[in-house]
Design a protein around this motif. Structure first.
Motif, mmCIF file in Angstrom:
data_model
loop_
_atom_site.group_PDB
_atom_site.id
_atom_site.type_symbol
_atom_site.label_atom_id
_atom_site.label_comp_id
_atom_site.label_asym_id
_atom_site.label_seq_id
_atom_site.Cartn_x
_atom_site.Cartn_y
_atom_site.Cartn_z
ATOM 1 N N TYR A 201 53.653 35.244 43.461
ATOM 2 C CA TYR A 201 52.481 36.111 43.272
ATOM 3 C C TYR A 201 51.713 36.271 44.582
ATOM 4 C CZ TYR A 201 53.202 35.567 38.231
ATOM 5 O OH TYR A 201 53.729 35.580 36.962
ATOM 6 N N SER B 215 46.459 45.054 40.834
ATOM 7 C CA SER B 215 45.776 44.518 39.653
ATOM 8 C C SER B 215 46.744 43.761 38.750
ATOM 9 C CB SER B 215 45.114 45.659 38.868
ATOM 10 O OG SER B 215 44.496 45.169 37.706
ATOM 11 N N PHE B 216 47.947 44.319 38.573
ATOM 12 C CA PHE B 216 48.963 43.693 37.727
ATOM 13 C C PHE B 216 49.341 42.312 38.268
ATOM 14 C CE2 PHE B 216 53.510 42.992 36.796
ATOM 15 C CZ PHE B 216 53.475 43.011 35.409
ATOM 16 N N THR C 26 46.416 39.708 38.026
ATOM 17 C CA THR C 26 46.313 39.204 36.651
ATOM 18 C C THR C 26 47.418 38.192 36.369
ATOM 19 O OG1 THR C 26 45.342 41.290 35.918
ATOM 20 C CG2 THR C 26 46.256 39.872 34.213
ATOM 21 N N PHE D 84 46.481 34.967 38.079
ATOM 22 C CA PHE D 84 45.395 34.309 37.342
ATOM 23 C C PHE D 84 45.942 33.593 36.104
ATOM 24 C CE2 PHE D 84 42.248 34.391 33.926
ATOM 25 C CZ PHE D 84 41.194 33.712 34.526
ATOM 26 N N ASN D 85 46.796 34.264 35.354
ATOM 27 C CA ASN D 85 47.356 33.662 34.130
ATOM 28 C C ASN D 85 48.227 32.449 34.453
ATOM 29 O OD1 ASN D 85 46.093 35.607 32.565
ATOM 30 N ND2 ASN D 85 47.870 36.956 32.528
ATOM 31 N N ASN E 48 45.952 29.587 35.568
ATOM 32 C CA ASN E 48 45.149 29.078 34.447
ATOM 33 C C ASN E 48 45.926 28.066 33.597
ATOM 34 O OD1 ASN E 48 42.563 29.183 33.427
ATOM 35 N ND2 ASN E 48 43.077 30.672 31.857
ATOM 36 N N SER F 1 38.729 35.157 41.894
ATOM 37 C CA SER F 1 37.636 36.066 41.505
ATOM 38 C C SER F 1 37.505 37.201 42.505
ATOM 39 C CB SER F 1 36.312 35.303 41.384
ATOM 40 O OG SER F 1 35.812 34.928 42.656
ATOM 41 N N LEU G 295 40.476 39.600 42.020
ATOM 42 C CA LEU G 295 40.204 40.448 40.853
ATOM 43 C C LEU G 295 39.227 41.559 41.228
ATOM 44 C CD1 LEU G 295 39.850 37.651 38.155
ATOM 45 C CD2 LEU G 295 41.575 39.460 38.113
ATOM 46 N N ASP H 165 39.205 44.952 38.947
ATOM 47 C CA ASP H 165 38.860 44.339 37.663
ATOM 48 C C ASP H 165 37.525 43.618 37.804
ATOM 49 O OD1 ASP H 165 38.876 43.371 35.104
ATOM 50 O OD2 ASP H 165 40.957 42.699 35.160
ATOM 51 N N LYS I 130 36.246 41.220 34.885
ATOM 52 C CA LYS I 130 36.881 39.894 34.839
ATOM 53 C C LYS I 130 36.388 39.021 35.987
ATOM 54 C CE LYS I 130 41.121 39.670 33.209
ATOM 55 N NZ LYS I 130 42.611 39.738 33.119
#
Length: 742
Positions: free
Chosen positions: A493, A510-511, A514, A517-518, A521, A537, A540, A545, A548
């Motif tokens: 990523y 953006s894809f 995200t 981030f996932n 997390n 952050s 994003l 985004d 978010k």
């Protein structure tokens, strides 16, 4: 005749020139876009030799840009086939959602499908490409089949409701929480209902699936039918209840109060019994108390003070005289607590009966054992009334009790702020300074009370009027990201994101952000990995985004109280300024402060252009369609969809704020209150509850939603003013990478 034909010819020629010029400029713009993508492809090819980026990632982006060039050149089929021929490679890298999204966007513009509905376009596409066999037919259906939006629910069947549930309350509870929309047995059951109950059922279903407008339309239709019915049916009572709930959701406060008056008319009838409503004795009593309390709340909101007092007194009398009933004692005690609060705060100040309200609050705190929540509320209101009566010592004593009893951060800051003011009034310098210290130390959390304290009371150098005068300190670059970049789960990523950032490939950024981030997390907790989430952050934020990014920042701040003290530049993520040129244009056009436009957008939608409330408010600044028709969109046909366009939405909000500003003689706080609650309620707040001390007037707003709204927008406004003034210290365009290098 010749003159007329010449005029006609001139008009026709002029139209032709306009059409031709628009085609020319359109083609010119398209040619520039094609050239832009071709240049990108050339640069990506050069990068392959340098081996700075992952080759697979470079190849997929190159394919994506080639399809763009073909599409913009009018070669729609070729553009789609370029993507489909690389289906398996895209799938292995996890890019299929992007490919599907891009193909569907091509179909939307394809001349063959233009004007056709989405289902037709997708069905035709699947049929056509199934024959070509570029990708497996199964996957075509899996990714491109038209899917209607449905809520997944457990399948159940309706039970026999005819005798035990005459007003469908149990059936509704069962249906709304468990059933499927398309369960045929429910449809059969619905057909067995009488015509009036069928409409009531349909309106109720719309209500439980958060569709208040169509629900209200159906229930009004039902009430019209029942008005002409010879049989006086209690169904009217429950229909009025359903109606008032939808009015409350839609913010129709005056109309809701009118409906409550109709409902109370039933309770005043001597022939109205528990058998009519199919309720037990206890439920019948609780329903009556609840209706009178709701009516008193809305009486206070609409300025019907004496009617509200009658209603709350009736509810209080019913609840207190029945407290001996052990089965419903807890519910009755809650009603008593609520009734005292309505009587003393919502209605007491408007009635100007502060002495009577203070006596009732003092007696209640002394004689009754209330929950912690209600004790805090009573102490707060009692202290507020002492403060208004200039009994500052009494106010400070009771507020000190609440300060010592609470662990809630926001409540602590509220009491510190008002205790500081009370001690300032009594010249108690030591205690005043003690409470000042709490507010000064915690400024980084952008709390309402800390922010207005800093703006109104904190001493600072005259040369620096910025609220953030000691707040912005650019962090040093941090090497702490290296450990995450080397993580095999996150590394792909980071590699892609670096490529997308360097080449400004916003379509895919953006894809991938995200995805990062996932993945992060699942493996890393915010508490122990704050640097990773700070960087996320900001990624994003730059990926667009904004919502978010703001929510993640709030989450980090709740876990790390000193987040802003150590990472001061994060303020630009928490208070972003997207669509700057549009906000600038609206501010200049309508002479409205740009910081106010930002502040309201922040509160209304967190800068989400497609935000839609259950009441029907739309877009960045949550404009209602009926408001839009009264302003700049009065002659437009597609009002609902236009309100999701940032330029139209912000422009209308600017016009509306300008109108409110003139109406309220540039009273900023009345403008903010009216934007939220409407001018009818704002007028009542100004005439019945106004106080020259603005921070005190805000505390006296009777409606919690509006009180919180005004506080939040004022806090936002003060911070945005400082952010605007601090832009020379820190460019918002670079905020995503501040303090980091990758």
């Amino acid at each position: 005749m010749t003159k007329m034909s010449n005029i006609f010819c001139m008009h026709t020629c002029f139209v032709q020139v306009l059409v031709m010029s628009s085609i020319f400029f359109s083609n010119f713009s398209q040619a520039r876009t094609v050239s832009f993508y071709k240049k990108k492809i050339s640069l990506l090819q050069e990068e392959k030799n340098k081996k700075k980026y992952n080759e697979d990632d470079l190849n997929q982006v190159t394919i994506f840009y080639r399809s763009k060039v073909l599409f913009l050149s009018g070669k729609y089929e070729d553009a789609i086939e370029v993507l489909l021929k690389n289906w398996q490679e895209m799938k292995s890298l996890g890019f299929l959602p992007l490919v599907v999204k891009e193909v569907i966007s091509y179909l939307d513009e394809h001349p063959l499908y233009k004007g056709k509905d989405k289902k037709y376009r997708l069905d035709y596409f699947i049929t056509y490409y199934s024959k070509k066999k570029i990708i497996p037919e199964k996957e075509l259906h899996e990714y491109f089949s038209y899917k209607e939006e449905k809520t997944k629910r457990k399948k159940i069947t309706p039970k026999d409701q005819k005798i035990t549930d005459p007003y469908l309350r149990l059936a509704l509870k069962e249906y709304c929480t468990k059933s499927l929309f398309d369960n045929p047995k429910w449809d059969e059951w619905e057909q067995s209902l009488t015509s009036h109950k069928k409409i009531f059922w349909q309106a109720s279903i719309l209500a439980c699936f958060k569709k208040p407008k169509p629900s209200l339309q159906k229930i009004n239709h039902l009430l019209d039918l029942l008005k002409n019915s010879k049989t006086r049916t209690p169904l009217v009572f429950w229909a009025q209840h359903l109606k008032v709930k939808q009015q409350r959701l839609l913010g129709q406060r005056k109309e809701a109060y009118d409906t409550y008056k109709i409902i109370l008319g039933y309770w005043k009838r001597s022939d109205f019994t528990k058998e009519d409503l199919d309720l037990s004795n206890n439920d019948f009593l609780l329903q009556e108390i609840d209706d009178y309390l709701w009516s008193s709340r809305y009486a206070s909101l609409t300025g019907s003070i004496f009617a509200g007092i009658d209603h709350v007194n009736h509810a209080l009398s019913l609840a207190t005289t029945n407290l001996h009933n052990k089965k419903i004692k807890t519910a009755l005690k809650d009603f008593v607590s609520e009734a005292i609060y309505i009587r003393t705060f919502r209605l007491g100040y408007s009635e100007k009966s502060l002495e009577a309200s203070k006596n009732l609050l003092e007696a209640s705190l002394k004689d009754m054992n209330f929950t912690k929540k209600w004790t805090e509320k009573y102490r707060w209101v009692l202290g507020l009334y002492y403060f208004i009566d200039q009994q500052y010592v009494k106010a400070s004593k009771i507020w000190e009790l609440s300060l010592n009893d609470t662990t809630n951060y926001f409540l602590k800051s509220k009491y510190h702020f008002w205790l500081m003011r009370a001690y300032k009034k009594t010249d108690n310098n030591d205690l005043e300074e003690y409470h000042r210290q709490f507010l000064t130390k915690k400024i980084g959390r952008t709390n309402y009370y800390e922010t207005i304290y800093s703006s109104l009371y904190e001493k600072r150098d005259r040369k620096d009027s910025s609220l953030l005068h000691k707040f912005i300190k650019p962090s040093k670059e941090k090497e702490l990201l290296n450990v995450y970049i080397k993580d095999p789960t996150l590394s792909p990523y980071f590699e892609r994101i670096r490529l997308y950032l360097d080449f400004q490939i916003k379509e895919w950024l953006s894809f991938s952000v995200t995805g990062l981030f996932n993945a992060a997390n699942k493996k890393y907790k915010i508490k122990n990995h704050i640097d990773l989430y700070l960087y996320l952050s900001r990624l994003l934020f730059v990926a667009g985004d904004v919502k978010k990014a703001i929510r993640l920042t709030h989450r980090m701040a709740s876990i790390h109280p000193k987040l802003f003290e150590k990472n001061t530049e994060q303020i630009f993520i928490l208070y972003p300024r997207p669509f700057r040129h549009i906000y600038n244009a609206a501010a200049n056009k309508f002479s409205v402060e740009k910081a106010l436009l930002y502040s309201i957008s922040m509160q209304e939608s967190l800068f989400d252009p497609v935000a839609l409330s259950h009441a029907g408010a739309r877009g960045l600044m949550q404009i209602m369609p009926h408001t839009a028709t009264q302003l700049g969109l009065r002659h437009k046909k597609n009002i609902d969809s236009d309100l999701f366009k940032p330029d139209i939405n912000i422009d209308l909000a600017g016009e509306y704020l300008s109108f409110l500003s003139q109406k309220y003689n540039h009273n900023l706080f009345a403008v903010i209150a009216a934007y939220n609650a409407g001018d009818y309620l704002a007028n009542k707040m100004l005439t019945q509850r106004y106080h020259h001390d603005i921070s005190l007037w805000i505390e006296l707003i009777p409606f919690y939603e509006t009180r919180r709204y005004v506080k939040n927008v004022w806090r936002n406004l003060l911070i945005y003013r400082s952010v605007e003034n601090s832009s020379s210290l820190m460019g918002v365009s670079d905020a995503w990478r501040l303090g980091y290098k990758m």
